[in-house]
Design a protein around this motif. Structure first.
Motif, PDB file in Angstrom:
ATOM      1  N   LEU A 221       1.065  -1.350   0.091  1.00 52.24           N
ATOM      2  CA  LEU A 221      -0.070  -0.078   0.311  1.00 52.24           C
ATOM      3  C   LEU A 221       1.229   1.471   0.209  1.00 52.24           C
ATOM      4  CD1 LEU A 221      -2.700   1.927   0.519  1.00 52.24           C
ATOM      5  CD2 LEU A 221      -2.410   1.113   3.096  1.00 52.24           C
ATOM      6  N   TYR A 222       1.805   1.091   0.456  1.00 50.73           N
ATOM      7  CA  TYR A 222       3.121   2.171   1.337  1.00 50.73           C
ATOM      8  C   TYR A 222       3.198   3.093  -0.362  1.00 50.73           C
ATOM      9  CZ  TYR A 222       7.926   4.583   1.522  1.00 50.73           C
ATOM     10  OH  TYR A 222       8.522   4.964   1.395  1.00 50.73           O
ATOM     11  N   LYS A 223       4.089   1.052  -1.763  1.00 52.40           N
ATOM     12  CA  LYS A 223       4.444   1.567  -2.404  1.00 52.40           C
ATOM     13  C   LYS A 223       3.914   2.134  -4.196  1.00 52.40           C
ATOM     14  CE  LYS A 223       7.897  -1.714  -1.396  1.00 52.40           C
ATOM     15  NZ  LYS A 223       7.637  -2.701  -1.344  1.00 52.40           N
ATOM     16  N   ILE A 224       2.323   1.513  -3.756  1.00 53.07           N
ATOM     17  CA  ILE A 224       1.260   1.772  -4.500  1.00 53.07           C
ATOM     18  C   ILE A 224       1.004   3.440  -4.761  1.00 53.07           C
ATOM     19  CG2 ILE A 224      -1.247   1.472  -5.958  1.00 53.07           C
ATOM     20  CD1 ILE A 224      -0.737  -1.320  -4.559  1.00 53.07           C
ATOM     21  N   CYS A 225       0.863   3.702  -2.615  1.00 52.63           N
ATOM     22  CA  CYS A 225       0.521   5.422  -3.105  1.00 52.63           C
ATOM     23  C   CYS A 225       1.772   6.338  -3.292  1.00 52.63           C
ATOM     24  CB  CYS A 225       0.237   5.241  -1.365  1.00 52.63           C
ATOM     25  SG  CYS A 225      -0.251   7.200  -0.726  1.00 52.63           S
ATOM     26  N   TRP A 226       2.792   6.214  -2.927  1.00 52.10           N
ATOM     27  CA  TRP A 226       3.573   6.944  -3.267  1.00 52.10           C
ATOM     28  C   TRP A 226       4.000   6.370  -5.167  1.00 52.10           C
ATOM     29  CZ3 TRP A 226       4.885  10.671  -0.945  1.00 52.10           C
ATOM     30  CH2 TRP A 226       4.334  11.281   0.772  1.00 52.10           C
ATOM     31  N   LEU A 227       3.601   5.852  -5.514  1.00 48.89           N
ATOM     32  CA  LEU A 227       4.328   5.979  -6.614  1.00 48.89           C
ATOM     33  C   LEU A 227       3.144   6.375  -7.683  1.00 48.89           C
ATOM     34  CD1 LEU A 227       4.832   4.542  -9.169  1.00 48.89           C
ATOM     35  CD2 LEU A 227       3.645   2.563  -9.363  1.00 48.89           C
ATOM     36  N   PHE A 228       1.960   6.067  -7.134  1.00 53.94           N
ATOM     37  CA  PHE A 228       0.837   7.417  -7.724  1.00 53.94           C
ATOM     38  C   PHE A 228       1.169   9.115  -7.698  1.00 53.94           C
ATOM     39  CE2 PHE A 228      -2.006   3.531  -8.322  1.00 53.94           C
ATOM     40  CZ  PHE A 228      -2.803   4.492  -9.621  1.00 53.94           C
ATOM     41  N   VAL A 229       1.911   9.094  -6.256  1.00 53.33           N
ATOM     42  CA  VAL A 229       1.919  10.606  -6.099  1.00 53.33           C
ATOM     43  C   VAL A 229       3.097  11.090  -6.991  1.00 53.33           C
ATOM     44  CG1 VAL A 229       3.151  11.731  -4.247  1.00 53.33           C
ATOM     45  CG2 VAL A 229       0.437  10.733  -3.592  1.00 53.33           C
ATOM     46  N   CYS A 230       4.158  10.626  -7.101  1.00 54.33           N
ATOM     47  CA  CYS A 230       5.250  10.393  -7.870  1.00 54.33           C
ATOM     48  C   CYS A 230       4.872  10.601  -9.023  1.00 54.33           C
ATOM     49  CB  CYS A 230       6.648   9.573  -7.710  1.00 54.33           C
ATOM     50  SG  CYS A 230       7.120   9.237  -6.415  1.00 54.33           S
ATOM     51  N   SER A 231       4.187   9.660  -9.995  1.00 50.59           N
ATOM     52  CA  SER A 231       4.218   9.679 -10.942  1.00 50.59           C
ATOM     53  C   SER A 231       3.174  10.597 -11.225  1.00 50.59           C
ATOM     54  CB  SER A 231       3.048   8.592 -11.591  1.00 50.59           C
ATOM     55  OG  SER A 231       3.851   7.300 -11.519  1.00 50.59           O
ATOM     56  N   LEU A 232       1.536  11.338 -10.356  1.00 49.83           N
ATOM     57  CA  LEU A 232       1.109  12.242 -11.073  1.00 49.83           C
ATOM     58  C   LEU A 232       1.964  13.845 -10.530  1.00 49.83           C
ATOM     59  CD1 LEU A 232      -1.610  13.403 -11.066  1.00 49.83           C
ATOM     60  CD2 LEU A 232      -2.453  13.114  -8.381  1.00 49.83           C
ATOM     61  N   ALA A 233       2.980  14.039  -9.897  1.00 50.53           N
ATOM     62  CA  ALA A 233       3.371  14.895  -9.918  1.00 50.53           C
ATOM     63  C   ALA A 233       4.415  14.931 -11.045  1.00 50.53           C
ATOM     64  CB  ALA A 233       4.653  14.479  -8.610  1.00 50.53           C
ATOM     65  N   ILE A 234       4.998  13.682 -11.797  1.00 53.80           N
ATOM     66  CA  ILE A 234       5.850  14.215 -12.740  1.00 53.80           C
ATOM     67  C   ILE A 234       5.355  14.729 -14.170  1.00 53.80           C
ATOM     68  CG2 ILE A 234       6.740  13.314 -14.525  1.00 53.80           C
ATOM     69  CD1 ILE A 234       8.320  11.218 -12.172  1.00 53.80           C
ATOM     70  N   VAL A 235       3.744  14.104 -13.607  1.00 53.89           N
ATOM     71  CA  VAL A 235       3.035  14.446 -15.026  1.00 53.89           C
ATOM     72  C   VAL A 235       2.207  15.667 -15.349  1.00 53.89           C
ATOM     73  CG1 VAL A 235       0.485  13.685 -16.124  1.00 53.89           C
ATOM     74  CG2 VAL A 235       2.385  12.260 -15.711  1.00 53.89           C
ATOM     75  N   LEU A 236       1.491  15.795 -13.539  1.00 54.85           N
ATOM     76  CA  LEU A 236       1.238  17.951 -13.962  1.00 54.85           C
ATOM     77  C   LEU A 236       2.193  18.549 -14.188  1.00 54.85           C
ATOM     78  CD1 LEU A 236      -1.295  18.850 -12.547  1.00 54.85           C
ATOM     79  CD2 LEU A 236       0.126  18.873 -10.035  1.00 54.85           C
ATOM     80  N   LEU A 237       3.569  18.483 -13.386  1.00 54.88           N
ATOM     81  CA  LEU A 237       4.506  19.563 -13.893  1.00 54.88           C
ATOM     82  C   LEU A 237       4.556  19.480 -14.863  1.00 54.88           C
ATOM     83  CD1 LEU A 237       6.326  21.382 -12.550  1.00 54.88           C
ATOM     84  CD2 LEU A 237       8.015  19.695 -11.498  1.00 54.88           C
ATOM     85  N   SER A 238       4.750  18.359 -16.281  1.00 53.78           N
ATOM     86  CA  SER A 238       5.019  18.149 -17.013  1.00 53.78           C
ATOM     87  C   SER A 238       4.035  18.880 -17.819  1.00 53.78           C
ATOM     88  CB  SER A 238       5.625  17.225 -17.361  1.00 53.78           C
ATOM     89  OG  SER A 238       5.324  17.145 -18.747  1.00 53.78           O
ATOM     90  N   TYR A 239       2.813  19.007 -17.559  1.00 54.39           N
ATOM     91  CA  TYR A 239       1.602  19.573 -18.008  1.00 54.39           C
ATOM     92  C   TYR A 239       1.712  20.886 -18.081  1.00 54.39           C
ATOM     93  CZ  TYR A 239      -3.096  19.983 -19.522  1.00 54.39           C
ATOM     94  OH  TYR A 239      -4.200  20.279 -19.739  1.00 54.39           O
ATOM     95  N   ALA A 240       1.752  21.165 -16.613  1.00 52.98           N
ATOM     96  CA  ALA A 240       1.437  22.916 -16.592  1.00 52.98           C
ATOM     97  C   ALA A 240       3.097  23.552 -16.929  1.00 52.98           C
ATOM     98  CB  ALA A 240       1.499  23.046 -15.390  1.00 52.98           C
ATOM     99  N   VAL A 241       3.750  22.746 -16.998  1.00 54.46           N
ATOM    100  CA  VAL A 241       4.795  23.572 -17.626  1.00 54.46           C
ATOM    101  C   VAL A 241       4.974  23.983 -18.907  1.00 54.46           C
ATOM    102  CG1 VAL A 241       7.653  23.657 -17.761  1.00 54.46           C
ATOM    103  CG2 VAL A 241       6.867  23.213 -15.235  1.00 54.46           C
ATOM    104  N   SER A 242       4.974  22.449 -19.642  1.00 49.88           N
ATOM    105  CA  SER A 242       4.921  22.462 -21.519  1.00 49.88           C
ATOM    106  C   SER A 242       3.576  23.840 -21.694  1.00 49.88           C
ATOM    107  CB  SER A 242       4.587  21.051 -21.754  1.00 49.88           C
ATOM    108  OG  SER A 242       3.151  20.154 -20.922  1.00 49.88           O
ATOM    109  N   ASN A 243       2.511  23.247 -20.515  1.00 52.78           N
ATOM    110  CA  ASN A 243       1.405  24.103 -21.574  1.00 52.78           C
ATOM    111  C   ASN A 243       1.098  25.352 -21.657  1.00 52.78           C
ATOM    112  OD1 ASN A 243      -1.215  22.299 -22.811  1.00 52.78           O
ATOM    113  ND2 ASN A 243      -0.567  21.451 -21.023  1.00 52.78           N
TER     114      ASN A 243
END
Length: 433
Positions: free
Chosen positions: A79-101
């Motif tokens: 559960l700890y690994k799934i949770c933080w993987l989602f957080v990490c992936s989301l942080a990467i996608v969100l930052l990339s999406y925001a900056v690029s747009n």
């Protein structure tokens, strides 16, 4: 396209693994078998990516392969690994999406010959490289964040995981509206509103975790305070009993001297040794440590009375009458130091010398507390690996963070070292201006 996808896959694997280790402070579970299995998983993902891009012109999602590798090489619950993987992936996608747009919109016609998808792909790699560099830069302070993250309750992970899923769906809708070249102003506004909602949701999650962490800190302080009160009550009751025993001993002191004189005169050596041994036991029973500070006396005598046979405890120095440290902070420092030392002695080799040495140096402007204690070098840490000879992480890793925070409160510091089965701790506290 294939080369771009493979580079992105390698960077994403590296970024997530480094975030788990350096930023989150997760311990590794590296064995030859686990190492081989993780390499095979990574290789399989690269092959799947190449086949998928060649046949379907679409890359395969890396999330499941990264999760498998994380489960293999890192400690902690799934559960700890799934949770933080989602957080990490989301942080990467969100930052990339925001900056690029934002950059794409601000650039206007400068990049009219480049599609938004290509533009986003370039920023994906850039953001991943930034995450990798940031994780490497934060590696030295990983233990501090590990102690903070360990205090997050299990039920909070479900909330974070649910929020990440909702955020991912909202972000997907926003991307869909933005990429479809929709000309309607209302739909464009809707895309940006969804993006703002995502930011607000992530901010709410961050605030919740921060509040929970502060709550756990206050709860820990309250428990320590209650424990101190209990130890103080025990200390005063033991002190009263020792004073009564000492008065009784003094009352019979002359009689003891007469008995010793008669045994000496009769040359009864065995009886004399036995009688002296009984007197020494009375002295040991009535002995208590005084440092000039009631909080320190309570903590030190509590641990001293709990020490088993064959343990040498030495103490030197004292606190001055006007002590600029609060009793609660003295309790925090000494209780954690002596608790770690007691645990280390329990795991140390019983055939070797076991000792604790505590020195207190109090000047008007500074207080220095030095402690060294026996500590076995073959103890194992939480991940099951042998502890290095540089630092005994199992026996002394916990509680040192609380000492560090207390030292920083007084603009001081804590230093630790390990050498020849001895663990050394040096704490410095400066008088506030």
């Amino acid at each position: 396209m294939l080369l771009s996808v493979l580079i992105n896959t390698i960077l994403e694997f590296a970024a997530i693994i480094l975030i788990f280790y350096s930023v989150l402070g997760t311990d590794l579970l590296i064995t030859p078998a686990r190492k081989l299995l993780s390499v095979l998983m990574f290789t399989a993902q690269i092959i799947f990516q190449a086949v998928s891009v060649k046949i379907f012109n679409t890359p395969v999602i890396n999330t499941f392969s990264i999760l498998a590798v994380i489960i293999i090489i890192f400690s902690g619950s799934i559960l700890y690994k799934i949770c933080w993987l989602f957080v990490c992936s989301l942080a990467i996608v969100l930052l990339s999406y925001a900056v690029s747009n934002i950059c794409y919109i601000l650039s206007g016609g400068l990049f009219s010959n480049i599609s938004l998808t290509v533009f986003l792909g370039i920023f994906d790699k850039t953001i991943l490289i930034i995450f990798i560099i940031s994780a490497l830069a934060l590696d030295k302070s990983r233990q501090q964040r590990k102690n903070i993250i360990c205090q997050i309750e299990r039920k909070s992970y479900f909330l974070v995981l649910f929020s990440c899923i909702i955020t991912k769906l909202l972000l997907g809708i926003s991307e869909l509206l933005f990429y479809k070249n929709i000309t309607g102003i209302l739909k464009n506004i809707t895309a940006y509103l969804i993006f703002v909602l995502v930011i607000m949701l992530l901010a709410a999650i961050t605030a919740f975790l921060k509040i929970q962490y502060q709550h756990n800190i206050l709860k820990e302080k309250e428990e320590l305070h209650q424990k101190y009160i209990e130890m103080e009550q025990i200390y005063y009751s033991q002190l009263e009993k020792k004073n009564n025993d000492l008065r009784a001993f003094r009352h019979d002191f002359n009689n003891h001297i007469l008995v010793l004189q008669k045994l000496t005169a009769r040359n009864q050596t065995r009886e004399l040794e036995s009688y002296l041994h009984e007197i020494s036991l009375i002295h040991t029973k009535n002995f208590y440590i005084s440092t000039g500070n009631i909080a320190a006396d309570v903590i030190i005598n509590h641990f001293y009375n709990k020490l088993g046979n064959g343990i040498l405890f030495k103490i030197s120095g004292y606190f001055q009458n006007k002590c600029f440290i609060e009793n609660f902070d003295i309790c925090t420092i000494l209780s954690n130091l002596l608790s770690n030392a007691s645990e280390a002695l329990e795991n140390a080799d019983t055939q070797s010398a076991r000792e604790i040495y505590l020195d207190i140096d109090h000047s008007p402007e500074r207080i220095s507390i030095f402690m060294k204690n026996t500590s076995g070098h073959n103890a194992r840490n939480l991940s099951g690996n042998l502890i290095t000879t540089k630092q005994d992480k199992k026996n002394h890793g916990f509680g040192l963070e609380n000492i560090r925070k207390t030292a920083e409160k007084y603009h001081g510091f804590i230093k630790t070292s390990y050498k020849n089965n001895m663990f050394y701790t040096y704490v410095v506290l400066n008088k506030p201006l």
